[in-house]
Design a protein around this motif. Sequence first.
Motif, mmCIF file in Angstrom:
data_model
loop_
_atom_site.group_PDB
_atom_site.id
_atom_site.type_symbol
_atom_site.label_atom_id
_atom_site.label_comp_id
_atom_site.label_asym_id
_atom_site.label_seq_id
_atom_site.Cartn_x
_atom_site.Cartn_y
_atom_site.Cartn_z
ATOM 1 N N LEU A 75 0.645 -0.990 0.661
ATOM 2 C CA LEU A 75 -0.118 -0.289 0.282
ATOM 3 C C LEU A 75 0.938 1.309 -0.250
ATOM 4 N N GLU A 76 2.058 0.971 0.645
ATOM 5 C CA GLU A 76 3.338 2.496 0.789
ATOM 6 C C GLU A 76 3.309 2.790 -0.929
ATOM 7 N N LEU A 77 4.136 1.398 -1.419
ATOM 8 C CA LEU A 77 4.353 2.017 -2.476
ATOM 9 C C LEU A 77 3.124 1.960 -3.612
ATOM 10 N N ILE A 78 2.560 1.385 -3.183
ATOM 11 C CA ILE A 78 1.153 1.900 -4.081
ATOM 12 C C ILE A 78 0.776 3.579 -4.338
ATOM 13 N N PHE A 79 0.430 4.012 -3.024
ATOM 14 C CA PHE A 79 0.710 5.571 -2.407
ATOM 15 C C PHE A 79 1.543 6.602 -2.976
ATOM 16 N N ALA A 80 2.517 5.843 -2.654
ATOM 17 C CA ALA A 80 3.566 6.922 -3.690
ATOM 18 C C ALA A 80 3.930 7.318 -4.986
ATOM 19 N N ALA A 81 3.660 5.926 -5.137
ATOM 20 C CA ALA A 81 3.565 5.948 -7.133
ATOM 21 C C ALA A 81 2.317 6.728 -7.328
ATOM 22 N N ALA A 82 1.765 6.869 -7.032
ATOM 23 C CA ALA A 82 0.169 7.887 -7.114
ATOM 24 C C ALA A 82 0.472 9.228 -6.673
ATOM 25 N N VAL A 83 0.857 9.727 -5.682
ATOM 26 C CA VAL A 83 1.680 10.974 -5.430
ATOM 27 C C VAL A 83 2.778 11.483 -6.538
ATOM 28 N N LEU A 84 3.519 10.439 -7.025
ATOM 29 C CA LEU A 84 4.353 10.518 -8.261
ATOM 30 C C LEU A 84 4.207 11.230 -9.834
ATOM 31 N N LEU A 112 -10.289 17.210 -14.274
ATOM 32 C CA LEU A 112 -9.702 16.190 -13.140
ATOM 33 C C LEU A 112 -11.775 15.696 -13.363
ATOM 34 N N LEU A 113 -12.823 15.817 -13.247
ATOM 35 C CA LEU A 113 -13.983 14.865 -13.607
ATOM 36 C C LEU A 113 -13.638 12.862 -14.190
ATOM 37 N N PRO A 114 -13.460 13.640 -15.472
ATOM 38 C CA PRO A 114 -13.141 11.634 -15.829
ATOM 39 C C PRO A 114 -11.729 11.605 -14.987
ATOM 40 N N VAL A 115 -10.934 12.433 -14.341
ATOM 41 C CA VAL A 115 -9.013 11.771 -14.463
ATOM 42 C C VAL A 115 -9.632 10.927 -12.960
ATOM 43 N N VAL A 116 -10.618 11.906 -11.984
ATOM 44 C CA VAL A 116 -10.583 10.989 -10.649
ATOM 45 C C VAL A 116 -11.052 9.636 -11.302
ATOM 46 N N THR A 117 -12.552 9.084 -11.909
ATOM 47 C CA THR A 117 -12.871 8.027 -12.399
ATOM 48 C C THR A 117 -11.473 7.021 -12.533
ATOM 49 N N VAL A 118 -10.791 7.497 -13.744
ATOM 50 C CA VAL A 118 -10.132 7.243 -14.320
ATOM 51 C C VAL A 118 -8.721 6.262 -12.804
ATOM 52 N N GLY A 119 -7.789 7.317 -12.484
ATOM 53 C CA GLY A 119 -7.507 7.331 -11.458
ATOM 54 C C GLY A 119 -7.542 5.925 -10.021
ATOM 55 N N GLY A 120 -9.122 6.231 -9.843
ATOM 56 C CA GLY A 120 -8.930 5.010 -8.783
ATOM 57 C C GLY A 120 -9.234 3.738 -9.667
ATOM 58 N N VAL A 121 -10.000 3.329 -10.692
ATOM 59 C CA VAL A 121 -9.509 2.274 -11.994
ATOM 60 C C VAL A 121 -8.155 1.530 -11.856
ATOM 61 N N GLN A 122 -7.251 2.464 -12.280
ATOM 62 C CA GLN A 122 -5.899 2.772 -12.092
ATOM 63 C C GLN A 122 -4.950 1.909 -11.010
ATOM 64 N N ILE A 123 -5.554 2.968 -9.751
ATOM 65 C CA ILE A 123 -4.768 2.716 -9.072
ATOM 66 C C ILE A 123 -4.723 0.825 -7.899
ATOM 67 N N GLY A 124 -6.353 0.857 -8.343
ATOM 68 C CA GLY A 124 -6.107 -0.460 -8.335
ATOM 69 C C GLY A 124 -5.944 -1.372 -9.588
ATOM 70 N N THR A 125 -5.522 -1.244 -10.404
ATOM 71 C CA THR A 125 -4.701 -1.654 -10.940
ATOM 72 C C THR A 125 -3.216 -2.135 -10.724
ATOM 73 N N LEU A 126 -2.660 -1.078 -9.877
ATOM 74 C CA LEU A 126 -1.459 -0.738 -9.542
ATOM 75 C C LEU A 126 -1.307 -2.079 -8.630
ATOM 76 N N VAL A 127 -2.572 -2.539 -7.857
ATOM 77 C CA VAL A 127 -1.438 -3.992 -7.155
ATOM 78 C C VAL A 127 -1.567 -5.031 -8.199
ATOM 79 N N ALA A 128 -1.751 -5.346 -9.190
ATOM 80 C CA ALA A 128 -1.498 -6.042 -9.884
ATOM 81 C C ALA A 128 0.340 -5.619 -10.563
ATOM 82 N N TYR A 129 0.467 -4.652 -10.610
ATOM 83 C CA TYR A 129 1.920 -4.553 -11.393
ATOM 84 C C TYR A 129 3.215 -4.427 -10.104
#
Length: 318
Positions: free
Chosen positions: A90-99, A236-253
């Motif tokens: 989770l910390e790795l995903i958080f750091a990547a999302a912040v970047l 940023l409205l559509p970015v919020v939607t895509v961002g949430g899905v892609q953060i979940g995808t980061l778990v796989a990566y």
Amino acid sequence: MIIYLAKRFIQALLVLAVISLIGFTVQDNLAFQQGLNAGSAAAYNVETDAGFLTKYFQFVSGAIQGDLGTSSFFKEPALTVILKKMPATLELIFAAAVLVGIFSVPLGIFTALYPHHTISRLILSVSVLGLSVPVFVTSILLIYLFSVTWNILPSFGRGDVVPIVGYWETNFASWDGLKHIVLPAFALASVMLPLFVRLIRAEMRQVLKSEYVKYARARGLSPWRIYFVHALKNTLLPVVTVGGVQIGTLVAYTILAETVFQWPGMGFMFLEAVNRGDAPLIVAYLMVVGAIFVVLNTIVDVLYSAINPTVNLARMAA
């Protein structure tokens, strides 16, 4: 709104039911295979005289109570092992999302405002390259440059972590921990950064052509107020939607990034469990990651409806 939330909750439960069915099937097949490899029917611990539905409901009942079996390697409940490894992931995903957020927003806005600028073309060219390069290649390149060639950042492990509460140990409370998370976070961020730069650019350019932006210009508002107050908000409205899905995808990566950097998170643990044939741990990982995907998608969908009233009203009317 209550009806819409109820529908989303029911959909989430249905998806979780499918995930549990997949998890049970994997566990059942792995247990059977282990029994065959052992050369003895007694090694197959699943009750063969019980029906499929009976065994499935027993599995779901245990999962609801947090019982996903005991890891054959760690000799601990599989869910406990997952919870111990989860903070690192989770910390790795958080750091990547912040970047991703720090770099994608200004780069996307710049390429939208100055599409013909040399820097904009360079950014878009690099983003295309970034979409094509696998995360493990980026990881190896970062290790070669920053660890082997320049020797300024560590190439593996979490470094010195500071306990916070329970199983949670953080990299963000020590300088050594921060240095260890930099390279894997950048490697993981490289997966999503090009996508978000291009998404923000496309949305920003579309918003700048809208009528309300033309009206704001006609009123004599300053360009920066138009760009960063009026246009950016709707960009940023559509970015919020895509961002949430892609953060979940980061778990796989994270599986790839954690393997290259020997990061002791859930992804690295999952690959080790596969190599050892640790069926309870494999199933627990699938269940937990699946639940994370469902929860994130549900939260993002609800938030998007909350911040965009038109979408909310349209869905409630459907």
